[in-house]
Design an enzyme around this catalytic site. Structure first.
Site, short mmCIF file in Angstrom:
data_model
loop_
_atom_site.label_atom_id
_atom_site.label_comp_id
_atom_site.label_asym_id
_atom_site.label_seq_id
_atom_site.Cartn_x
_atom_site.Cartn_y
_atom_site.Cartn_z
N PHE A 13 0.85 -1.19 0.00
CA PHE A 13 0.00 0.00 0.00
C PHE A 13 0.88 1.25 0.00
CE2 PHE A 13 -2.86 3.10 2.04
CZ PHE A 13 -4.02 2.90 1.30
N ASP A 51 2.15 -6.08 7.83
CA ASP A 51 0.96 -5.25 7.89
C ASP A 51 -0.24 -6.18 7.66
OD1 ASP A 51 -1.16 -3.50 7.43
OD2 ASP A 51 0.18 -1.95 6.65
N TYR A 87 -10.73 -0.49 11.04
CA TYR A 87 -11.96 -0.02 10.37
C TYR A 87 -12.30 -0.84 9.15
CZ TYR A 87 -8.33 2.56 7.83
OH TYR A 87 -7.21 2.90 7.12
N LYS A 88 -11.44 -1.80 8.77
CA LYS A 88 -11.74 -2.65 7.62
C LYS A 88 -12.52 -3.88 8.13
CE LYS A 88 -7.99 -0.68 4.96
NZ LYS A 88 -6.54 -0.66 4.72
N ARG A 113 -12.86 -4.03 -7.13
CA ARG A 113 -12.60 -4.82 -5.92
C ARG A 113 -13.89 -5.19 -5.23
NH1 ARG A 113 -8.60 -2.40 -1.46
NH2 ARG A 113 -10.36 -0.96 -1.24
C1 LIG Z 1 -5.86 0.67 4.64
C2 LIG Z 1 -4.39 0.64 4.68
C3 LIG Z 1 -3.65 1.71 5.20
C4 LIG Z 1 -4.32 2.97 5.65
O1 LIG Z 1 -3.58 3.63 6.64
P1 LIG Z 1 -4.27 4.74 7.57
O2 LIG Z 1 -3.15 5.38 8.25
O3 LIG Z 1 -5.22 4.00 8.49
O4 LIG Z 1 -5.04 5.67 6.67
C5 LIG Z 1 -2.27 1.57 5.29
N1 LIG Z 1 -1.64 0.44 4.88
C6 LIG Z 1 -2.33 -0.60 4.35
C7 LIG Z 1 -1.61 -1.82 3.91
C8 LIG Z 1 -3.72 -0.53 4.23
O5 LIG Z 1 -4.40 -1.55 3.68
#
Ligand SMILES: *Cc1c(COP(=O)(O)O)cnc(C)c1O
Length: 400
Positions: free
Chosen positions: A116, A187, A212-213, A359
């Protein structure tokens, strides 16, 4: 395998809008039915009634560690090894900074091109700040193993690719990395609450993830961080905040780290978000993660079969083998954005990731076969008849 989880009961736990089929719980989980009342109670009774006393009398100060202990079993980590706070990007920074400090003589951060962007940006920013010549390498996901070497300080990966749903072999990559003296950071943004994770078994040093996911804490819910217990006492936190101090209310001018993972706390916890998270986590009193995974695999297969049979213009972007996938299914189409907008307008909600990925999050806690069938039928209807080809579906919104 007997299924202990009653999925009709878990579905009733959530409050989904009438007429909506929600396949975007991999991006933002839906509202648990009990949350509005709990939030109102926490606001009126605890905040409104107790004022500053809430920190002592409503258990606010312990919430990050208490909820960490509820998340720990979902990621195969022992109690006392997980805490919460901040956003995932901040937790990535903390984990990576600590990991690099554990391997001070090496200069390579190994990640992958599928990670990400925020995780990669944090690594780039940290490398610039440290000014010690760290080099971030991002080979294609399939080539990560070949890039492991004794040059690598830290292997930092997201287990499940946010675009394709491709899943790294966490046990294998961790074992190989540890043989080479590499510190590992995983992660779990698309793993926690989606599939079983075995942090203790894979022996990785750090894990981070969001709530939150697949954990349904609501927009802006706090992130979690896990540190392997035998390492926790050796970590000198890069973000040394007062609530990660051994005795915050001593107001000591010098930092002394709190015990174990509690030193990864930074500042004041987001209490109301944590009330929402605590409520959302109650669904795990009636659901087993192994059952959720088995049903996710079955529903994903049903979706892939239906879309491939009825919608030849779409190409599967996710791995075909269930063990190589997380809990989402992605398809490619050059007009993916407009197709997704048309689908959403018809009540089937997924999302789009540039350049061409549609997705679909497969979340058995609140999705069943009828939802999957409806989503596949709607998709075929829109794609096969070109119904997406309208100006209102092509206009790009800020959040895709
Ligand atoms: C959703 C996601 C994020 C989002 O990070 P926030 O700081 O919560 O906005 C970061 N890394 C990954 C791999 C994600 O899937």
């Amino acid at each position: 395998m007997t299924t202990a989880t009653d999925f009709a009961a878990t579905r009733a736990f959530f409050d989904l809008p009438e007429g909506v089929t929600y396949l975007d719980g991999n991006s933002l989980g839906p509202l648990p039915r009990a949350v509005p009342e709990r939030l109102a109670q926490a606001a009126r009774h605890d905040w409104g009634g107790k004022l500053i006393g809430g920190w002592n009398d409503a258990g606010w100060m312990e919430m990050p560690d208490r909820l960490g202990d509820r998340i720990a079993p979902l990621i195969g980590a022992p109690a006392g090894s997980v805490t919460l706070g901040d956003t995932l990007s901040v937790k990535v920074y903390q984990a990576l900074a600590a990991a690099l400090a554990l391997n001070p003589d090496r200069r390579v951060i190994l990640s992958c091109a599928g990670n990400f962007p925020s995780d990669l940006y944090i690594a780039q920013g940290l490398a610039r700040t440290l000014e010690r010549g760290h080099d971030l390498r991002t080979p294609p996901p399939e080539e990560v193993e070949a890039h492991l070497s004794e040059e690598v300080a830290v292997l930092m990966l997201t287990e499940v690719d946010y675009r394709t749903g491709r899943r790294h072999d966490m046990a294998r990559l961790s074992a190989r990395a540890h043989e080479l003296g590499i510190v590992t950071v995983w992660d779990l943004a698309h793993s926690a609450g989606a599939l079983p994770v075995d942090m203790a078994g894979c022996g990785a040093a750090f894990a981070v993830g969001c709530t939150y996911k697949y954990l349904n804490s609501g927009p802006g819910g706090p992130a979690f961080i896990h540190v392997r217990p035998d390492l926790a006492q050796r970590i000198d936190p890069a973000l040394a905040g007062w609530l990660g101090h051994e005795a915050p209310f001593a107001f000591d001018p010098d930092y002394r780290p709190a015990p174990a993972v509690m030193r990864m706390r930074v500042g004041t916890p987001p209490v109301l978000q944590m009330v929402a998270l605590e409520t959302a986590l109650e669904v795990w009193d009636m659901a087993r993660i192994e059952d959720v995974r088995a049903r996710s695999v079955a529903l994903s297969q049903r979706f892939i079969d239906a879309v491939e049979a009825s919608c030849p213009a779409l190409t599967l972007a996710s791995p075909r083998a269930p063990e190589d996938r997380g809990s989402q299914v992605s398809f490619r189409h050059p007009e993916g954005y407009a197709i997704m907008q048309a689908l959403i307008a018809g009540g089937v909600v997924g999302d789009f990731r540039a350049p061409d990925i549609l997705r679909f999050g497969i979340t058995p806690l609140y999705l069943d076969e009828a939802d999957i069938d409806r989503a596949a039928e709607s998709l075929a209807h829109i794609v096969n008849r070109g119904l997406w080809d309208a100006p209102e579906f092509r206009a790009r919104k800020p959040v895709t």
